[in-house]
Write a protein that holds these residues in place. Structure first.
Motif, PDB file in Angstrom:
ATOM      1  N   ARG A  13       7.031 103.405  35.419  1.00 42.75           N
ATOM      2  CA  ARG A  13       6.149 102.628  34.552  1.00 42.75           C
ATOM      3  C   ARG A  13       6.918 102.100  33.345  1.00 42.75           C
ATOM      4  O   ARG A  13       7.857 102.720  32.866  1.00 42.75           O
ATOM      5  CB  ARG A  13       4.960 103.472  34.096  1.00 42.75           C
ATOM      6  CG  ARG A  13       4.030 103.867  35.236  1.00 42.75           C
ATOM      7  CD  ARG A  13       2.820 104.611  34.733  1.00 42.75           C
ATOM      8  NE  ARG A  13       2.021 105.082  35.853  1.00 42.75           N
ATOM      9  CZ  ARG A  13       0.960 104.439  36.329  1.00 42.75           C
ATOM     10  NH1 ARG A  13       0.578 103.293  35.783  1.00 42.75           N
ATOM     11  NH2 ARG A  13       0.281 104.935  37.350  1.00 42.75           N
ATOM     12  N   ARG A  14       6.463 100.958  32.833  1.00 41.04           N
ATOM     13  CA  ARG A  14       7.113 100.388  31.654  1.00 41.04           C
ATOM     14  C   ARG A  14       6.730 101.174  30.410  1.00 41.04           C
ATOM     15  O   ARG A  14       5.684 101.845  30.361  1.00 41.04           O
ATOM     16  CB  ARG A  14       6.723  98.921  31.492  1.00 41.04           C
ATOM     17  CG  ARG A  14       5.262  98.690  31.096  1.00 41.04           C
ATOM     18  CD  ARG A  14       5.036  97.234  30.717  1.00 41.04           C
ATOM     19  NE  ARG A  14       3.636  96.949  30.394  1.00 41.04           N
ATOM     20  CZ  ARG A  14       3.093  97.152  29.205  1.00 41.04           C
ATOM     21  NH1 ARG A  14       3.817  97.659  28.218  1.00 41.04           N
ATOM     22  NH2 ARG A  14       1.810  96.852  28.993  1.00 41.04           N
ATOM     23  N   ASP A  15       7.566 101.080  29.394  1.00 39.00           N
ATOM     24  CA  ASP A  15       7.280 101.736  28.130  1.00 39.00           C
ATOM     25  C   ASP A  15       6.157 101.002  27.385  1.00 39.00           C
ATOM     26  O   ASP A  15       5.959  99.795  27.550  1.00 39.00           O
ATOM     27  CB  ASP A  15       8.529 101.762  27.251  1.00 39.00           C
ATOM     28  CG  ASP A  15       9.597 102.701  27.780  1.00 39.00           C
ATOM     29  OD1 ASP A  15       9.322 103.426  28.749  1.00 39.00           O
ATOM     30  OD2 ASP A  15      10.705 102.687  27.218  1.00 39.00           O
ATOM     31  N   THR A  16       5.458 101.741  26.552  1.00 33.41           N
ATOM     32  CA  THR A  16       4.436 101.146  25.694  1.00 33.41           C
ATOM     33  C   THR A  16       5.105 100.264  24.642  1.00 33.41           C
ATOM     34  O   THR A  16       6.128 100.638  24.064  1.00 33.41           O
ATOM     35  CB  THR A  16       3.632 102.251  24.985  1.00 33.41           C
ATOM     36  OG1 THR A  16       3.196 103.200  25.947  1.00 33.41           O
ATOM     37  CG2 THR A  16       2.425 101.687  24.267  1.00 33.41           C
ATOM     38  N   THR A  17       4.517  99.113  24.372  1.00 28.63           N
ATOM     39  CA  THR A  17       5.063  98.184  23.379  1.00 28.63           C
ATOM     40  C   THR A  17       4.289  98.260  22.073  1.00 28.63           C
ATOM     41  O   THR A  17       3.182  98.833  22.006  1.00 28.63           O
ATOM     42  CB  THR A  17       5.003  96.739  23.901  1.00 28.63           C
ATOM     43  OG1 THR A  17       3.629  96.358  24.051  1.00 28.63           O
ATOM     44  CG2 THR A  17       5.712  96.613  25.254  1.00 28.63           C
ATOM     45  N   VAL A  18       4.870  97.650  21.041  1.00 28.05           N
ATOM     46  CA  VAL A  18       4.167  97.545  19.759  1.00 28.05           C
ATOM     47  C   VAL A  18       2.839  96.827  19.954  1.00 28.05           C
ATOM     48  O   VAL A  18       1.803  97.240  19.408  1.00 28.05           O
ATOM     49  CB  VAL A  18       5.042  96.802  18.735  1.00 28.05           C
ATOM     50  CG1 VAL A  18       4.230  96.474  17.483  1.00 28.05           C
ATOM     51  CG2 VAL A  18       6.263  97.636  18.365  1.00 28.05           C
ATOM     52  N   ARG A  19       2.851  95.773  20.740  1.00 27.30           N
ATOM     53  CA  ARG A  19       1.619  95.012  20.973  1.00 27.30           C
ATOM     54  C   ARG A  19       0.540  95.885  21.605  1.00 27.30           C
ATOM     55  O   ARG A  19      -0.645  95.788  21.243  1.00 27.30           O
ATOM     56  CB  ARG A  19       1.926  93.813  21.861  1.00 27.30           C
ATOM     57  CG  ARG A  19       0.745  92.874  22.059  1.00 27.30           C
ATOM     58  CD  ARG A  19       1.172  91.649  22.845  1.00 27.30           C
ATOM     59  NE  ARG A  19       0.059  90.728  23.044  1.00 27.30           N
ATOM     60  CZ  ARG A  19       0.162  89.562  23.647  1.00 27.30           C
ATOM     61  NH1 ARG A  19       1.344  89.171  24.124  1.00 27.30           N
ATOM     62  NH2 ARG A  19      -0.897  88.779  23.786  1.00 27.30           N
ATOM     63  N   ASP A  20       0.938  96.758  22.537  1.00 34.14           N
ATOM     64  CA  ASP A  20      -0.025  97.677  23.161  1.00 34.14           C
ATOM     65  C   ASP A  20      -0.678  98.572  22.108  1.00 34.14           C
ATOM     66  O   ASP A  20      -1.902  98.785  22.115  1.00 34.14           O
ATOM     67  CB  ASP A  20       0.669  98.563  24.200  1.00 34.14           C
ATOM     68  CG  ASP A  20       1.209  97.794  25.389  1.00 34.14           C
ATOM     69  OD1 ASP A  20       0.604  96.784  25.773  1.00 34.14           O
ATOM     70  OD2 ASP A  20       2.254  98.215  25.933  1.00 34.14           O
ATOM     71  N   LEU A  21       0.140  99.123  21.226  1.00 33.07           N
ATOM     72  CA  LEU A  21      -0.382 100.036  20.204  1.00 33.07           C
ATOM     73  C   LEU A  21      -1.302  99.307  19.230  1.00 33.07           C
ATOM     74  O   LEU A  21      -2.361  99.834  18.851  1.00 33.07           O
ATOM     75  CB  LEU A  21       0.772 100.694  19.447  1.00 33.07           C
ATOM     76  CG  LEU A  21       1.655 101.665  20.230  1.00 33.07           C
ATOM     77  CD1 LEU A  21       2.725 102.247  19.309  1.00 33.07           C
ATOM     78  CD2 LEU A  21       0.845 102.785  20.853  1.00 33.07           C
ATOM     79  N   LEU A  22      -0.916  98.107  18.814  1.00 35.64           N
ATOM     80  CA  LEU A  22      -1.746  97.360  17.881  1.00 35.64           C
ATOM     81  C   LEU A  22      -3.096  97.024  18.494  1.00 35.64           C
ATOM     82  O   LEU A  22      -4.138  97.081  17.818  1.00 35.64           O
ATOM     83  CB  LEU A  22      -1.027  96.079  17.447  1.00 35.64           C
ATOM     84  CG  LEU A  22       0.290  96.265  16.669  1.00 35.64           C
ATOM     85  CD1 LEU A  22       0.870  94.903  16.306  1.00 35.64           C
ATOM     86  CD2 LEU A  22       0.084  97.111  15.425  1.00 35.64           C
ATOM     87  N   ARG A  23      -3.096  96.697  19.785  1.00 40.38           N
ATOM     88  CA  ARG A  23      -4.351  96.384  20.472  1.00 40.38           C
ATOM     89  C   ARG A  23      -5.250  97.618  20.513  1.00 40.38           C
ATOM     90  O   ARG A  23      -6.462  97.532  20.233  1.00 40.38           O
ATOM     91  CB  ARG A  23      -4.051  95.893  21.891  1.00 40.38           C
ATOM     92  CG  ARG A  23      -5.292  95.604  22.740  1.00 40.38           C
ATOM     93  CD  ARG A  23      -4.874  95.014  24.089  1.00 40.38           C
ATOM     94  NE  ARG A  23      -4.030  95.919  24.854  1.00 40.38           N
ATOM     95  CZ  ARG A  23      -4.501  96.825  25.708  1.00 40.38           C
ATOM     96  NH1 ARG A  23      -5.809  96.966  25.875  1.00 40.38           N
ATOM     97  NH2 ARG A  23      -3.672  97.603  26.377  1.00 40.38           N
ATOM     98  N   ALA A  24      -4.693  98.769  20.859  1.00 40.22           N
ATOM     99  CA  ALA A  24      -5.490  99.995  20.933  1.00 40.22           C
ATOM    100  C   ALA A  24      -6.026 100.378  19.554  1.00 40.22           C
ATOM    101  O   ALA A  24      -7.188 100.787  19.414  1.00 40.22           O
ATOM    102  CB  ALA A  24      -4.647 101.125  21.511  1.00 40.22           C
ATOM    103  N   ALA A  25      -5.180 100.256  18.531  1.00 32.89           N
ATOM    104  CA  ALA A  25      -5.616 100.606  17.183  1.00 32.89           C
ATOM    105  C   ALA A  25      -6.754  99.700  16.719  1.00 32.89           C
ATOM    106  O   ALA A  25      -7.708 100.163  16.065  1.00 32.89           O
ATOM    107  CB  ALA A  25      -4.441 100.523  16.217  1.00 32.89           C
TER     108      ALA A  25
END
Length: 389
Positions: free
Chosen positions: A285-297
């Motif tokens: 699996r790919r690593d989590t990105t900054v964009r992923d974290l910002l979306r979840a937050a």
């Protein structure tokens, strides 16, 4: 018949399973039920294993020996002085050190486990973290000498080694040290009632909101959700972590469900969405990105949660490592990774600008230690080694 010389034969190697079974004691009476015919039921975790004589529970470290439930005691497999932010606890003793210890084993088998060398040691031959003998008093002494105001059971699943944690924590409490669990949350009412007198801090990994996903990991989501509600109701200080695994638990619908559930328990529960990196059996699996974290937050904040944090990508997520006053928006604790860069909480955990109380486990006499503006790294703590395995 010729005799075979044993003079130069290598000593017999003891298996890890056998070594651990020598380091056991009877379970706490509150965590075992006699089912008759020497069969017992373990109440330490949500599996509630019914264990016949000679067999282990799902965790592989709680065993029925002649009708007696034997449980881990007297060793550690991991021991460090960590920043408390690494646990992560953000609303308890910011900038403090926490003596962190763990044993071996887990009641889940997560394919992306970040601590698999300890948690999966009895399921995976590649996972080997040998035990080191130590007494509870020695661990408490290390905490005192390290001036750590917090002791945490972590690295493996602490629920399945509760009796050992209680030995340590009861001694720690006599020195005014606060104690905590870093757990998957697969608890029972019995184990939470047992630990409540000595445990104040409890971090839960809420890994998903889907039954099939939890089944894949070896658990049941309902057990974990019920535990979160119970922990909050019993007065533990609770922080929640969701490791954001792309393609596993990061859909918008699932994140909304998680955030909505937590806000329904309490809008003051901190939610940490943290970055996954390919590891163990999820290396594809790919690593989590900054964009992923910002979306979840953003989803967490939209659900009404007052304290949402993004972790594992220090310095890259804007102000999502900081604690803000929910009333005036002031930054009351600023962080980068495990380092506190600014501390502006008043006595008892209030915002200095508007005096709004900030939810947390604060102590009136606590402040960030001097010198906390420098880099902070975990410190290994020396112990005598256990006999060779």
């Amino acid at each position: 018949m010729a005799r075979v010389s044993t003079r130069n034969r290598a000593p017999e190697v003891e298996t890890l399973d056998r070594a651990l079974k020598r380091r056991t004691a009877p379970a706490a009476p509150e965590l075992v039920r006699d089912l008759g015919d020497d069969k017992v039921q373990c109440l330490a975790c949500g599996h509630r294993c019914r264990i016949p004589p000679g067999l282990d529970g799902i965790c592989r470290v709680r065993s029925n020996v002649g009708g007696v439930l034997r449980v881990p005691r007297g060793y550690v497999a991991g021991l460090q002085v960590d920043p408390i932010e690494k646990k992560p606890f953000f609303h308890a003793f910011p900038g403090a050190d926490a003596l962190s210890f763990g044993m071996l084993g887990c009641d889940f088998h997560c394919g992306y486990c970040q601590n698999w060398l300890t948690s999966q040691a009895l399921r995976d031959d590649a996972a080997l973290a040998p035990p080191r003998d130590v007494s509870a008093d020695e661990l408490v002494g290390l905490a005192v000498r390290s001036r750590a105001p917090v002791v945490v059971s972590t690295y493996n699943e602490p629920l399945i080694t509760t009796e050992w944690a209680l030995d340590v924590f009861r001694g720690a409490r006599r020195h005014g040290i606060v104690c905590g669990y870093v757990s998957n949350g697969n608890a029972t009412p019995e184990v939470l009632e047992l630990i409540r007198p000595v445990v104040d801090l409890y971090k839960v990994d809420l890994k998903s909101f889907r039954k099939d996903a939890y089944r894949e990991l070896g658990g049941k989501v309902d057990n974990v959700l019920e535990s979160i509600e119970r922990l909050h109701g019993m007065g533990f200080w609770v922080e929640i972590v969701t490791l954001l695994v792309p393609g596993f638990n990061d859909s918008e619908g699932e994140l909304r469900d998680i955030a909505g559930f937590l806000a329904g328990v309490s809008r003051d529960i901190p939610w940490h969405v943290t970055a996954f990196h390919a590891d163990y059996r999820m290396a594809e699996r790919r690593d989590t990105t900054v964009r992923d974290l910002l979306r979840a937050a953003a989803i967490g904040r939209a659900a009404g949660l007052r304290f949402v944090y993004a972790g594992n990508l220090p310095g890259r997520v804007g102000d999502l490592e900081d604690t803000h006053c929910p009333e005036c928006g002031a930054t009351v604790v600023a962080r980068q990774g495990f380092r506190v860069t600014r501390f502006d909480l008043g006595p008892g955990g209030v915002c200095r600008r508007c005096e709004t109380p900030i939810a947390g486990f604060w102590k009136a006499d606590w402040s960030v230690p001097a010198g906390n503006d420098g880099p902070r790294v975990p410190r290994a703590v020396p112990l005598r080694p256990a006999p060779d395995l």
